[in-house]
Design an enzyme around this catalytic site. Structure first.
Site, PDB file in Angstrom:
ATOM      1  N   SER A  56       4.853   2.144   8.069  1.00  0.00           N
ATOM      2  CA  SER A  56       4.539   1.076   7.124  1.00  0.00           C
ATOM      3  C   SER A  56       5.775   0.711   6.302  1.00  0.00           C
ATOM      4  O   SER A  56       6.442   1.581   5.743  1.00  0.00           O
ATOM      5  CB  SER A  56       3.414   1.510   6.190  1.00  0.00           C
ATOM      6  N   HIS A 102       0.813  -1.205   0.000  1.00  0.00           N
ATOM      7  CA  HIS A 102       0.000   0.000   0.000  1.00  0.00           C
ATOM      8  C   HIS A 102       0.856   1.269   0.000  1.00  0.00           C
ATOM      9  O   HIS A 102       0.338   2.360  -0.236  1.00  0.00           O
ATOM     10  CB  HIS A 102      -0.964   0.009   1.193  1.00  0.00           C
ATOM     11  N   ASP A 129       0.480  -7.629   1.215  1.00  0.00           N
ATOM     12  CA  ASP A 129       0.850  -6.231   1.478  1.00  0.00           C
ATOM     13  C   ASP A 129       2.362  -6.047   1.526  1.00  0.00           C
ATOM     14  O   ASP A 129       2.895  -5.369   2.416  1.00  0.00           O
ATOM     15  CB  ASP A 129       0.209  -5.739   2.783  1.00  0.00           C
TER      16      ASP A 129
END
Length: 584
Positions: free
Chosen positions: A269, A160, A191
């Protein structure tokens, strides 16, 4: 002596007569920044406690112990860094790999310092498709996240973090240069994304991280990254609080995950999570909302990371995680087990239905009892043994396989044990969870905009709460519909661009198309082909709930160019349909 007597104790200061002395507030709830609510935390090596005026105790201050004239100097505190340079110019760092560096160890606690020089900041410019207006894209925006270097001159980050990318750049720790990066692979389900940098200067002095084993409960972890857009590395620490099958929000899948109590914020992230040995045990990727719980973050563990890397190395592309292709039911009720012909010592789960597009549909049937997968017995609640004293859902065994692999399944059918060897395939749904970075498909005729339904489309039409705002018929197909053919799609009229030819049809929105002139519509490409090749006088679209749309064929085709020009639409169909169309 006068009327007033002097009190015992320290002599107070003389305040100005016009401005009496006021004591500063000492309420801990006061959120105004002032010295009165700031507490200086003393060092553990200091023998003197320093307090502010607001927290000073009453009474005579204590005398300090007299220090010797020549006290022994305290040794300087050790400087911990991920990379120490020795006199001969050799870098001693963490990570090993191709860099050849040794591990940097904390001399006090014998703890390996994480390889923070391998952690990079990822800059991405995104240009997302507009699923509600599929012929155009949304305004571009920028984001920053974290990543880390692995062997083979590659960088791992979250999928993402680079989704719908137009440009990706990375920057090393302590550097002021951003290097252009190339996206090698994006694994939407897990992911994870893999990048590389062609500039040799980027790889100078960087040692890749090494992966460690799956941690145990209460093992310490350190998450390193660039949260909240900071330019310097941030380090948060915690412990592993849970290991189970988690819901991956970005990929709408369920894979093995770690729950930790270290803070994971926006920008973390893609950053690595290190153990006490300095090895990477996961990638930070999502966290629980603060209004629901505090300090709960989630990490992609090494088995999932290794699966992604090996999948790419084996196939030179990401092929995904396979599925078994069944929906199952727990067999915990004793009456249910007895009715299905199970013996007291037998355990397993009942197959509710089988995906007709998967290879296992040829051997497995509804009401079969799956007893084991690859020789591992399945319990009545659908779990299998996982390390010492732990159990986990048997989908974990399936996720360890690769697309195209074969697996042995033992089932109970009519009180008879049968063994099958099936080939595993990747997951597909009537309403897919994502478009794998591809722009949406569309087709326009007479102002009717036809497109396919996906989770990004529902989110674009109904917002992040689409699970509550979308129509029930679409949600029912999202959660319960199964594919009847490999190329099946859910085609809808997303909207009607107002024109004289479509008067009376303006209110049709997000309505499924079932057939055209009596022929079923299996997918959008099939619909476009039937319209373009139609020689009938009328185009009759059968919609759900017995609704129909009738247009004169020649008039509809003639009016389409003017409608496209009015709404500044470049083409009547998306590029993928143009590439597949057999017509001219």
């Amino acid at each position: 002596m006068g009327d007033t007597k002097r009190k015992r104790g320290r002599k107070p200061k003389n305040p100005t007569p016009s401005q009496p002395l006021q004591s500063p507030p000492s309420s801990p709830s006061d959120d105004v920044f002032s010295l009165s609510n700031i507490e200086i935390i003393p060092s553990t090596s200091s023998a003197v406690e320093i307090t502010t005026t607001a927290s000073r105790p009453r009474g005579r201050p204590k005398k300090l112990p007299k220090l010797p004239d020549n006290p022994d100097p305290l040794p300087p505190p050790p400087i911990l860094s991920p990379c120490r340079h020795v006199s001969n110019g050799t870098a001693i760092g963490v990570g090993g790999g191709s860099g050849g560096g040794e591990l940097a160890v904390d001399p006090i606690g014998a703890r390996v310092v994480p390889a923070m020089d391998a952690v990079v900041k990822v800059f991405c410019v995104h240009t997302e498709p507009n699923f509600s207006l599929p012929w155009q894209r949304k305004r571009q925006y920028s984001s920053s996240s974290s990543g880390f270097v692995i062997s083979g001159r590659r960088v791992l980050t979250n999928a993402h973090s680079v989704e719908h990318y137009t440009q990706v750049k990375v920057k090393k720790r302590g550097s002021d240069t951003k290097y252009l990066a190339t996206v090698l692979s994006i694994g939407t389900e897990c992911d994870i994304a893999m990048l590389t940098v062609n500039d040799d200067e980027f790889w100078e002095g960087v040692s890749p991280v090494e992966f460690g084993e799956l941690p145990a409960l209460q093992d310490a972890v350190t998450v390193v990254g660039y949260p909240i857009g900071g330019d310097t590395i941030s380090v948060t620490s915690g412990v592993v609080s849970r290991i189970e099958i988690l819901s991956y929000v970005h990929g709408s899948t369920e894979l093995l995950g770690l729950q930790i109590d270290a803070a994971i914020n926006s920008g973390n992230s893609g950053g690595p999570a290190f153990n006490d040995k300095g090895n990477c045990v996961g990638i930070a990727f999502q966290s629980l909302r603060q209004d629901e719980a505090e300090n709960i973050g989630y990490v992609i563990p090494t088995p999932v990371i290794q699966h992604f890397i090996q999948d790419y190395e084996k196939n030179e592309a990401y092929t995904g995680f396979p599925i078994l292709g069944i929906e199952w039911q727990k067999m915990e009720n004793p009456d249910l087990r007895k009715a299905m012909g199970m013996k007291p010592e037998q355990k397993g789960v009942r197959i509710r239905r089988v995906d007709p597009t998967t290879p296992e549909s040829g051997v497995l049937k509804s009401s079969d009892i799956v007893l084991s997968f690859d020789g591992v017995d399945i319990a009545n609640d659908g779990t299998v043994p996982f390390r010492h004293g732990e159990r986990i859902g048997f989908s974990y065994l399936v996720s360890q396989k690769y697309t195209g692999d074969s697996s042995a399944i033992e089932v109970l059918r009519n009180s008879e044990i049968l063994n099958f060897n099936i080939k595993l395939t990747s997951s597909r749904r009537v309403i897919p969870a994502h478009n794998r970075g591809k722009p949406p498909s569309y087709y326009i005729i007479a102002g009717f905009v036809f497109t396919t339904v996906s989770v990004p489309y529902l989110r674009s039409e109904y917002g992040d709460n689409y699970e509550y705002e979308a129509p029930m018929n679409l949600l029912d197909k999202l959660y319960h519909a199964t594919l009847q053919s490999p190329d099946e799609q859910l085609v809808v009229v997303s909207q009607v661009l107002v024109s004289d030819i479509n008067i009376g049809y303006e209110d049709i929105v997000n309505t499924q198309v079932l057939a055209l002139n009596g022929k079923p519509v299996a997918n959008l490409w099939r619909l476009a082909e039937m319209v373009e090749n139609c020689d009938d006088e009328f185009l009759k679209f059968d919609l759900e709930y017995e609704q129909i749309v009738v247009l004169r064929t020649m008039t509809a085709k003639a009016a389409t160019p003017d409608i496209l020009a009015t709404h500044c639409i470049p083409s009547a169909m998306s590029a993928d349909l143009k590439a597949l169309r057999p017509w001219t």
